[in-house]
Design a protein around this motif. Structure first.
Motif, PDB file in Angstrom:
ATOM      1  N   PRO A  80       0.844  -1.194   0.000  1.00 38.42           N
ATOM      2  CA  PRO A  80       0.000   0.000   0.000  1.00 38.42           C
ATOM      3  C   PRO A  80       0.884   1.251   0.000  1.00 38.42           C
ATOM      4  N   ALA A  81       0.423   2.295  -0.673  1.00 41.86           N
ATOM      5  CA  ALA A  81       1.169   3.552  -0.727  1.00 41.86           C
ATOM      6  C   ALA A  81       0.184   4.710  -0.742  1.00 41.86           C
ATOM      7  N   ALA A  82       0.655   5.877  -0.344  1.00 36.19           N
ATOM      8  CA  ALA A  82      -0.168   7.086  -0.364  1.00 36.19           C
ATOM      9  C   ALA A  82       0.656   8.224  -0.947  1.00 36.19           C
ATOM     10  N   ASP A  83      -0.045   9.212  -1.474  1.00 37.31           N
ATOM     11  CA  ASP A  83       0.661  10.386  -1.987  1.00 37.31           C
ATOM     12  C   ASP A  83       0.239  11.637  -1.231  1.00 37.31           C
ATOM     13  N   THR A  84       0.879  12.740  -1.565  1.00 36.13           N
ATOM     14  CA  THR A  84       0.629  13.987  -0.848  1.00 36.13           C
ATOM     15  C   THR A  84      -0.728  14.589  -1.176  1.00 36.13           C
ATOM     16  N   ASN A  85      -1.430  14.048  -2.161  1.00 34.12           N
ATOM     17  CA  ASN A  85      -2.767  14.508  -2.513  1.00 34.12           C
ATOM     18  C   ASN A  85      -3.853  13.664  -1.856  1.00 34.12           C
ATOM     19  N   ASP A  86      -3.468  12.843  -0.873  1.00 34.15           N
ATOM     20  CA  ASP A  86      -4.371  11.962  -0.126  1.00 34.15           C
ATOM     21  C   ASP A  86      -4.948  10.825  -0.959  1.00 34.15           C
ATOM     22  N   SER A  87      -4.313  10.500  -2.073  1.00 36.42           N
ATOM     23  CA  SER A  87      -4.710   9.318  -2.840  1.00 36.42           C
ATOM     24  C   SER A  87      -4.006   8.109  -2.254  1.00 36.42           C
ATOM     25  N   VAL A  88      -4.676   6.950  -2.330  1.00 42.38           N
ATOM     26  CA  VAL A  88      -4.105   5.707  -1.818  1.00 42.38           C
ATOM     27  C   VAL A  88      -4.033   4.713  -2.969  1.00 42.38           C
ATOM     28  N   TYR A  89      -2.897   4.041  -3.066  1.00 39.63           N
ATOM     29  CA  TYR A  89      -2.644   3.082  -4.128  1.00 39.63           C
ATOM     30  C   TYR A  89      -2.308   1.732  -3.507  1.00 39.63           C
ATOM     31  N   GLU A  90      -2.447   0.679  -4.309  1.00 37.63           N
ATOM     32  CA  GLU A  90      -2.132  -0.649  -3.819  1.00 37.63           C
ATOM     33  C   GLU A  90      -1.522  -1.474  -4.946  1.00 37.63           C
ATOM     34  N   SER A  91      -0.456  -2.189  -4.612  1.00 34.71           N
ATOM     35  CA  SER A  91       0.150  -3.131  -5.545  1.00 34.71           C
ATOM     36  C   SER A  91       0.065  -4.520  -4.930  1.00 34.71           C
ATOM     37  N   GLN A  92      -0.316  -5.490  -5.713  1.00 35.82           N
ATOM     38  CA  GLN A  92      -0.365  -6.885  -5.270  1.00 35.82           C
ATOM     39  C   GLN A  92       0.767  -7.702  -5.880  1.00 35.82           C
ATOM     40  N   ASP A  93       1.654  -7.031  -6.643  1.00 31.63           N
ATOM     41  CA  ASP A  93       2.732  -7.749  -7.318  1.00 31.63           C
ATOM     42  C   ASP A  93       4.107  -7.135  -7.054  1.00 31.63           C
ATOM     43  N   GLY A  94       4.304  -6.655  -5.841  1.00 30.81           N
ATOM     44  CA  GLY A  94       5.609  -6.134  -5.458  1.00 30.81           C
ATOM     45  C   GLY A  94       5.959  -4.781  -6.027  1.00 30.81           C
ATOM     46  N   GLY A  95       4.985  -4.044  -6.535  1.00 31.14           N
ATOM     47  CA  GLY A  95       5.222  -2.695  -7.032  1.00 31.14           C
ATOM     48  C   GLY A  95       5.257  -2.555  -8.537  1.00 31.14           C
ATOM     49  N   ARG A  96       5.062  -3.642  -9.264  1.00 31.67           N
ATOM     50  CA  ARG A  96       5.089  -3.563 -10.732  1.00 31.67           C
ATOM     51  C   ARG A  96       3.860  -2.837 -11.282  1.00 31.67           C
ATOM     52  N   THR A  97       2.683  -3.139 -10.757  1.00 31.78           N
ATOM     53  CA  THR A  97       1.453  -2.474 -11.198  1.00 31.78           C
ATOM     54  C   THR A  97       0.712  -1.949  -9.970  1.00 31.78           C
ATOM     55  N   TRP A  98      -0.117  -0.920 -10.194  1.00 26.28           N
ATOM     56  CA  TRP A  98      -0.808  -0.247  -9.098  1.00 26.28           C
ATOM     57  C   TRP A  98      -2.275  -0.040  -9.417  1.00 26.28           C
ATOM     58  N   THR A  99      -3.096  -0.099  -8.370  1.00 25.92           N
ATOM     59  CA  THR A  99      -4.520   0.196  -8.452  1.00 25.92           C
ATOM     60  C   THR A  99      -4.798   1.379  -7.542  1.00 25.92           C
ATOM     61  N   VAL A 100      -5.620   2.322  -8.006  1.00 25.01           N
ATOM     62  CA  VAL A 100      -6.038   3.433  -7.155  1.00 25.01           C
ATOM     63  C   VAL A 100      -7.126   2.896  -6.231  1.00 25.01           C
ATOM     64  N   VAL A 101      -6.877   2.925  -4.933  1.00 27.25           N
ATOM     65  CA  VAL A 101      -7.834   2.449  -3.940  1.00 27.25           C
ATOM     66  C   VAL A 101      -8.728   3.594  -3.479  1.00 27.25           C
ATOM     67  N   HIS A 102      -8.162   4.779  -3.371  1.00 25.27           N
ATOM     68  CA  HIS A 102      -8.923   5.955  -2.927  1.00 25.27           C
ATOM     69  C   HIS A 102      -8.329   7.197  -3.559  1.00 25.27           C
ATOM     70  N   ARG A 103      -9.204   8.043  -4.046  1.00 26.03           N
ATOM     71  CA  ARG A 103      -8.813   9.356  -4.558  1.00 26.03           C
ATOM     72  C   ARG A 103      -9.797  10.342  -3.994  1.00 26.03           C
ATOM     73  N   PRO A 104      -9.337  11.403  -3.305  1.00 29.09           N
ATOM     74  CA  PRO A 104     -10.255  12.363  -2.702  1.00 29.09           C
ATOM     75  C   PRO A 104     -11.270  12.890  -3.722  1.00 29.09           C
ATOM     76  N   GLY A 105     -12.522  12.948  -3.278  1.00 26.32           N
ATOM     77  CA  GLY A 105     -13.569  13.475  -4.138  1.00 26.32           C
ATOM     78  C   GLY A 105     -14.188  12.442  -5.061  1.00 26.32           C
ATOM     79  N   HIS A 106     -13.683  11.205  -5.036  1.00 26.81           N
ATOM     80  CA  HIS A 106     -14.239  10.142  -5.869  1.00 26.81           C
ATOM     81  C   HIS A 106     -14.795   9.036  -4.974  1.00 26.81           C
ATOM     82  N   THR A 107     -15.857   8.441  -5.397  1.00 25.27           N
ATOM     83  CA  THR A 107     -16.428   7.325  -4.665  1.00 25.27           C
ATOM     84  C   THR A 107     -15.651   6.057  -4.990  1.00 25.27           C
ATOM     85  N   SER A 108     -15.217   5.351  -3.968  1.00 23.52           N
ATOM     86  CA  SER A 108     -14.464   4.117  -4.165  1.00 23.52           C
ATOM     87  C   SER A 108     -15.408   2.982  -4.550  1.00 23.52           C
ATOM     88  N   THR A 109     -15.013   2.239  -5.570  1.00 26.04           N
ATOM     89  CA  THR A 109     -15.813   1.082  -5.998  1.00 26.04           C
ATOM     90  C   THR A 109     -15.131  -0.224  -5.611  1.00 26.04           C
TER      91      THR A 109
END
Length: 111
Positions: A80-109
């Motif tokens: 799991p990783a986060a950025d300074t814009n309060d977005s949260v990302y997740e990699s399930q393969d050691g960092g090769r690919t990433w999924t946006v888990v949360h982005r401020p102002g967007h509804t998480s699906t």
């Protein structure tokens, strides 16, 4: 538990060398860092893995536009990783690919 990844990355950027350790990649790890490797998030968004903290291998990169703030290793592959814009990302393969888990102002699906 060893050196904190963010501290390791900061020390690496400043040219500090961390103590060497006996570490070897886990067989069949499919690109994920071995359980005893350091994982670091560089200021430019690169995800790095290193066995002894003196040499690093790029594992991937946070999505374009991310301003890296923090990364943690829940397991060698789950990052799991986060950025300074309060977005949260997740990699399930050691960092090769990433999924946006949360982005401020967007509804998480979920993912």
């Amino acid at each position: 538990m060893g050196d904190h990844p963010r501290r390791a990355a900061a020390q690496h950027r400043r040219g500090h060398k961390l103590p060497a350790r006996n570490r070897s990649p886990r067989p069949g790890s499919r690109g994920a860092a071995a359980p005893d490797q350091l994982i670091a998030l560089a200021a430019n968004g690169k995800v790095l893995a290193g066995g002894d903290g003196t040499s690093w291998t790029e594992r991937g990169h946070l999505p374009q536009g991310a301003q890296p703030a923090v990364l943690t290793a829940a397991s060698p592959a789950h990052l799991p990783a986060a950025d300074t814009n309060d977005s949260v990302y997740e990699s399930q393969d050691g960092g090769r690919t990433w999924t946006v888990v949360h982005r401020p102002g967007h509804t998480s699906t979920g993912h």
